[in-house]
Design a protein around this motif. Structure first.
Motif, short mmCIF file in Angstrom:
data_model
loop_
_atom_site.label_atom_id
_atom_site.label_comp_id
_atom_site.label_asym_id
_atom_site.label_seq_id
_atom_site.Cartn_x
_atom_site.Cartn_y
_atom_site.Cartn_z
N ARG A 123 0.81 -1.22 0.00
CA ARG A 123 0.00 0.00 0.00
C ARG A 123 0.85 1.27 0.00
NH1 ARG A 123 -5.24 -0.41 1.54
NH2 ARG A 123 -5.29 1.74 0.75
N SER A 179 1.33 6.26 -2.41
CA SER A 179 0.51 5.60 -1.40
C SER A 179 -0.96 5.83 -1.72
CB SER A 179 0.82 6.15 -0.01
OG SER A 179 0.00 5.54 0.96
N LYS A 234 -5.46 -1.79 -5.30
CA LYS A 234 -4.79 -0.67 -4.65
C LYS A 234 -3.28 -0.89 -4.50
CE LYS A 234 -8.90 0.47 -1.97
NZ LYS A 234 -9.47 0.61 -0.62
#
Length: 413
Positions: A123, A179, A234
């Motif tokens: 992440r 991020s 993600k």
């Protein structure tokens, strides 16, 4: 000699591709070689009618240390060698936005070499080394189908800096952090050497960090708006795909709606665009872009739209703003897995440049029609037509009309 090397490379590539097997699982070592040949004919207008041939060779290797040592978070090393040969379409067309995105001085160079470490289940990502800013920043995926440079990165962004920003064909040493914030927002920040290579030696990829050169600070926020955007999308892992690579694109397109909002700033002094120039600080710009995919049927065929607008400080840059947009349709002939697209890009002279140039024209606009046809998984043909209105905003130049045929061969391991 360069032509002989290119022909040998193509021959080897064809042999390797014929026996290569495709594997979808992540490997500890990823190798790729792409040859792009681009015969180009300027039929009329511009500086002169005529023919040029240019080519581009991309050779990349990536080592995934997490696969070697069975680590949870990704750690990778990426190396990218780049070779360019042949003529330049701009010498025929006289355009400012650069009609071919593989046009560069004849040379071989180390274009990228970086390490990337991911954290927190991928992440958060930190990357350091020689880095192509345009591999992640200011990217609208439908625009990467097109050959004109302004659909890979905005024209007002590409013009910036003493030797351009850190993009093809010369990159800078720097660090990039990325991020996810919340469920749908990705943030990227890059700090790079402000002068890629050596402006006095365009074949060089020299690394020379100094306070005089300063830094380029780039940031971008991407907001993903697709309803089906899920948790497993993600990841911060950079699945690198050069914007010049078209082979296999139909299998790798990231078909998610998004909005990009970005900005850039150089810390060094620049010469102002004025009749009596001076050195000053404040060279900056900003942009916003969006892409939208609309499914056409259950076979995942789609039509994609994209649009972008960017501004640059006209005290230091020729273009004060740029506007682009277009659409791409997948599989217009359903049996071929092909793509067709139409796009435009307009670069608007800034007020300072307009005051000193000897022309009443303020805008250069390029219109491109392109069609990509994958013959095999490793070879692709892409006929292309471009028409430029007001090339370089010079009244004495007639509007050029050009035809090209991109030929691309790819090998992956």
């Amino acid at each position: 000699m360069n032509k002989t090397k290119s022909l040998c490379f193509v021959f080897i590539l064809i042999l390797e591709a014929s026996f290569a097997q495709t594997k979808e699982e992540k490997k500890w070592l990823e190798l790729e070689a792409v040859y792009s040949g681009l015969p180009w004919y300027n039929a009329k207008g511009g500086l002169e009618s005529g023919f040029v041939y240019m080519d581009n060779i991309d050779i990349t290797a990536k080592i995934n240390f997490d696969e070697v040592f069975n680590w949870k978070d990704n750690l990778s090393l990426f190396v990218y060698g780049l070779g360019n040969h042949g003529g330049q379409a701009t010498e025929l067309m006289g355009d400012f936005q650069v009609a071919s995105n593989i046009e560069a001085v004849e040379t071989w160079r180390l274009f990228e070499i970086w390490m990337q470490q991911n954290f927190f289940n991928d992440r958060l990502s930190i990357l350091a080394g020689l880095y192509d800013l345009n591999s992640e920043f200011d990217v609208l995926r439908p625009g990467t189908l097109f050959i004109n440079s302004s659909f890979g990165i905005g024209a007002e962004y590409a013009q910036s800096g003493q030797n351009g920003p850190s993009i093809f064909p010369v990159s800078s040493l720097g660090i990039r952090m990325a991020s996810f914030v919340g469920d749908r927002t990705r943030i990227r920040l890059a700090i790079l050497d402000g002068v890629p290579g050596d402006p006095n030696n365009i074949e060089s990829n020299e690394i020379d960090i100094s306070t005089e050169d300063g830094a380029l600070i780039a940031t971008e926020i991407s907001i993903y708006t697709s309803k089906d955007f899920s948790e497993d999308q993600k990841s911060m892992e950079r699945s690198y795909e050069t914007r010049r690579r078209k082979v296999g694109r139909e299998h790798d397109v990231y078909k998610k709606d998004k909005v990009n909002i970005g900005g850039w700033f150089y810390t060094a002094e620049f010469q102002t665009v004025e009749s009596s120039p001076e050195m000053d600080r404040g060279n900056f710009g900003a942009y916003i872009g969006a892409q939208k995919y609309i499914p056409l049927n259950e076979k995942e065929d789609y039509i994609a739209f994209f649009a972008r607008f960017g501004v640059a400080n006209s005290r230091f840059n020729r273009l004060g703003s740029a506007l682009s947009g277009g659409f791409v349709m997948s599989n217009p002939v359903s049996v071929f897995d092909d793509n067709f697209g139409i796009a435009f890009s307009s670069g608007f002279n800034g007020s300072n440049f307009q005051e000193i140039q000897q022309s009443n024209e303020t805008t250069e606009t390029v219109i491109e029609f392109t069609y990509s046809l994958p013959i095999k998984s490793w070879i692709m043909l892409q006929p292309d037509l471009q028409y430029v209105v007001n090339p370089s905003t010079q009244q004495e130049l007639q509007n050029p009309l050009s035809f090209a045929m991109l030929i691309q061969l790819s090998f992956q391991y």
